[in-house]
Design an enzyme around this catalytic site. Structure first.
Site, PDB file in Angstrom:
ATOM      1  N   GLU A   1      -7.082   4.429   8.009  1.00  0.00           N
ATOM      2  CA  GLU A   1      -6.925   5.851   7.702  1.00  0.00           C
ATOM      3  C   GLU A   1      -8.177   6.410   7.049  1.00  0.00           C
ATOM      4  OE1 GLU A   1      -2.133   5.198   7.279  1.00  0.00           O
ATOM      5  OE2 GLU A   1      -3.319   5.539   5.467  1.00  0.00           O
TER       6      GLU A   1
ATOM      7  N   HIS B   1      -9.652   0.765   5.054  1.00  0.00           N
ATOM      8  CA  HIS B   1      -8.377   1.010   5.755  1.00  0.00           C
ATOM      9  C   HIS B   1      -8.617   1.963   6.923  1.00  0.00           C
ATOM     10  CE1 HIS B   1      -4.256   2.278   6.558  1.00  0.00           C
ATOM     11  NE2 HIS B   1      -3.867   1.197   5.891  1.00  0.00           N
TER      12      HIS B   1
ATOM     13  N   GLY C   1       2.828  -1.269   4.380  1.00  0.00           N
ATOM     14  CA  GLY C   1       2.828   0.166   4.186  1.00  0.00           C
ATOM     15  C   GLY C   1       4.206   0.694   3.836  1.00  0.00           C
ATOM     16  N   GLY C   2       4.856   1.339   4.791  1.00  0.00           N
ATOM     17  CA  GLY C   2       6.126   2.013   4.525  1.00  0.00           C
ATOM     18  C   GLY C   2       7.193   1.124   3.929  1.00  0.00           C
TER      19      GLY C   2
ATOM     20  N   ASN D   1       0.865  -1.183   0.000  1.00  0.00           N
ATOM     21  CA  ASN D   1       0.000   0.000   0.000  1.00  0.00           C
ATOM     22  C   ASN D   1       0.899   1.230   0.000  1.00  0.00           C
ATOM     23  OD1 ASN D   1      -1.858   2.023   0.407  1.00  0.00           O
ATOM     24  ND2 ASN D   1      -2.374   1.435   2.504  1.00  0.00           N
ATOM     25  N   TRP D   2       1.029   1.848  -1.184  1.00  0.00           N
ATOM     26  CA  TRP D   2       1.970   2.957  -1.324  1.00  0.00           C
ATOM     27  C   TRP D   2       1.416   4.279  -0.800  1.00  0.00           C
ATOM     28  CZ3 TRP D   2       3.912   1.739  -7.004  1.00  0.00           C
ATOM     29  CH2 TRP D   2       4.647   0.551  -6.977  1.00  0.00           C
ATOM     30  N   LYS D   3       0.160   4.289  -0.431  1.00  0.00           N
ATOM     31  CA  LYS D   3      -0.487   5.475   0.156  1.00  0.00           C
ATOM     32  C   LYS D   3      -0.259   6.705  -0.737  1.00  0.00           C
ATOM     33  CE  LYS D   3      -0.370   3.282   4.644  1.00  0.00           C
ATOM     34  NZ  LYS D   3      -0.323   3.429   6.110  1.00  0.00           N
TER      35      LYS D   3
ATOM     36  N   GLY E   1       1.949   2.620  10.931  1.00  0.00           N
ATOM     37  CA  GLY E   1       2.747   3.830  10.782  1.00  0.00           C
ATOM     38  C   GLY E   1       3.347   4.355  12.070  1.00  0.00           C
TER      39      GLY E   1
ATOM     40  N   GLU F   1      -5.551  -5.207  10.676  1.00  0.00           N
ATOM     41  CA  GLU F   1      -4.600  -4.121  10.884  1.00  0.00           C
ATOM     42  C   GLU F   1      -4.897  -3.409  12.201  1.00  0.00           C
ATOM     43  OE1 GLU F   1      -2.776  -2.610   6.864  1.00  0.00           O
ATOM     44  OE2 GLU F   1      -4.653  -1.614   7.271  1.00  0.00           O
TER      45      GLU F   1
ATOM     46  N   SER G   1       2.918  -2.168  10.465  1.00  0.00           N
ATOM     47  CA  SER G   1       4.371  -2.003  10.568  1.00  0.00           C
ATOM     48  C   SER G   1       5.119  -3.300  10.313  1.00  0.00           C
ATOM     49  CB  SER G   1       4.752  -1.402  11.932  1.00  0.00           C
ATOM     50  OG  SER G   1       4.215  -0.107  12.078  1.00  0.00           O
TER      51      SER G   1
END
Length: 253
Positions: A97, A95, A233-234, A9-11, A173, A167, A212
């Protein structure tokens, strides 16, 4: 056996050039006959460029959301038919967010999920609790509510075409992550809840962990019986770390 799935997930990150470069590096770094299903979800505007880059590779392209309508006066939304036109086969829905920052309700998430199913896009349904809910002992109740809201609309059979991603919000994050045992406990609970409605579907549905996940902890997480891969994610923004995570998933096959 459930085939592991690892999705990046490159957001809201990248440029057209950098996302193409990242997609190429991921596809180029996969081993031949990779036993893991792999996908990436760039920002909407980069989907065409990434899809073009990934043509004739095994890497799937997904979106970070999908509209609950097919077309019309819905400013800012992107529909499932539009996504399919550009080769999307996956769509993240619900998600944290989206739920927490943009106020998406369980009902809206369920409607988005249903639209993905209707158009042959695999929804990655995200469910998970906040830190306050975990500390209050409400984890199971929260994930049950979020999951059942979708099943009430789409039905248990829809999970033949879907993926669940657990999640924990407190681990997204933040650099914190659930221990493998904490994650497994919730994954096993989700599978038991599904088994009460269909043992067949509970056994076959893939439940990913997201929170994470990185190159250092992926192997220990994926070794758990009910964790079938990850929504990353990151760590998906660097090809080397993402490919290490894919390799960790491959070791479970």
């Amino acid at each position: 056996m459930r085939q592991p799935l690892v999705v990046g997930n490159w957001k809201m990150n990248g440029t057209r050039a950098s996302t193409r470069e990242l997609a190429a590096a991921i596809a180029g770094g996969l081993p031949a006959n990779c036993p893991v299903a792999v996908g990436v979800c760039p920002a909407f505007v980069f989907i065409p460029a990434v899809a073009e880059q990934l043509q004739d590779t095994p890497v799937q392209v997904g979106s970070q959301n999908v509209a609950d309508q097919d077309a019309g006066a819905f400013t800012g939304e992107v529909s499932a038919p539009m996504l399919k036109e550009f080769g999307c086969t996956l769509a993240i829905v619900g998600h944290s967010e989206r739920r927490l920052i943009y106020g998406e309700s369980d009902a809206l998430v369920a409607a988005r999920y249903q639209k993905a199913i209707e158009h042959g896009i695999c929804p990655l349904l995200c469910i998970g609790e906040t830190l306050e809910q975990r500390e209050a002992g409400e984890t199971f109740a929260v994930v049950d509510q979020q999951l059942q809201a979708v099943l009430d609309v789409a039905g248990i059979d829809s999970l033949k075409q879907a993926v669940i991603a657990y999640e924990p919000v407190w681990a997204i994050g933040t650099g914190r992550t659930a221990t493998p045992q904490q994650a497994q406990e919730v994954h096993a609970h989700i599978r038991r809840q599904l088994a009460a409605q269909s043992e067949e579907i509970a056994a076959r549905v893939r439940i990913l962990y997201g929170g994470s996940v990185n190159a250092d902890n992926a192997a220990s997480l994926f070794a758990m019986e009910d964790i079938d891969g990850g929504l990353i994610g990151g760590a998906s923004l660097r090809a080397d770390s993402f490919l290490t995570i894919v390799k960790a998933a491959a070791q479970t096959v």
